[in-house]
Design a protein around this motif. Structure first.
Motif, short mmCIF file in Angstrom:
data_model
loop_
_atom_site.label_atom_id
_atom_site.label_comp_id
_atom_site.label_asym_id
_atom_site.label_seq_id
_atom_site.Cartn_x
_atom_site.Cartn_y
_atom_site.Cartn_z
N GLU A 51 0.87 -1.17 0.00
CA GLU A 51 0.00 0.00 0.00
C GLU A 51 0.91 1.23 0.00
N PRO A 52 0.44 2.37 -0.48
CA PRO A 52 1.31 3.56 -0.50
C PRO A 52 1.90 3.87 0.89
N LEU A 53 3.21 4.04 0.92
CA LEU A 53 3.90 4.37 2.17
C LEU A 53 3.75 5.87 2.42
N THR A 101 9.90 6.82 7.78
CA THR A 101 10.09 5.92 8.93
C THR A 101 9.63 4.51 8.59
N CYS A 102 8.66 4.40 7.69
CA CYS A 102 8.17 3.09 7.26
C CYS A 102 9.29 2.26 6.66
N ASN A 138 9.30 5.76 -2.95
CA ASN A 138 8.48 6.40 -3.99
C ASN A 138 7.54 5.43 -4.70
N SER A 139 7.97 4.19 -4.87
CA SER A 139 7.12 3.21 -5.56
C SER A 139 6.40 2.27 -4.60
N LEU A 186 4.00 -6.30 10.46
CA LEU A 186 4.54 -4.97 10.78
C LEU A 186 3.51 -3.87 10.52
N GLY A 187 2.38 -4.24 9.92
CA GLY A 187 1.30 -3.28 9.73
C GLY A 187 1.15 -2.72 8.33
#
Length: 68
Positions: free
Chosen positions: A9-11, A15-16, A38-39, A63-64
């Motif tokens: 899913e888009p970060l 920090t992710c 970015n991707s 990790l969510g």
């Protein structure tokens, strides 16, 4: 060694990246884990005798982060 890529899913924050890379690097058999912010993709190189692509996907989800 095997390399696999997962679309996430888009970060939303840099920090992710650290959270995912650190979580994956703790798994025995992971040679390298790289997150492309970015991707929103994860590229992991691993020893298939120690860990599977499904194990990596499961860890990312724990990790969510949703793997698409």
């Amino acid at each position: 060694m095997t390399t696999v890529k997962f679309q996430l899913e888009p970060l939303t924050c840099p920090t992710c990246i650290k959270k995912i890379e650190t979580g994956l690097s703790r798994i025995d058999g992971i040679e390298e884990a790289k997150v492309m912010f970015n991707s929103s993709k994860v590229k992991a190189t691993f020893n298939e005798e120690q860990v599977s692509a499904d194990d990596i996907k499961e860890t990312i989800e724990k990790l969510g982060y949703a793997v698409l």
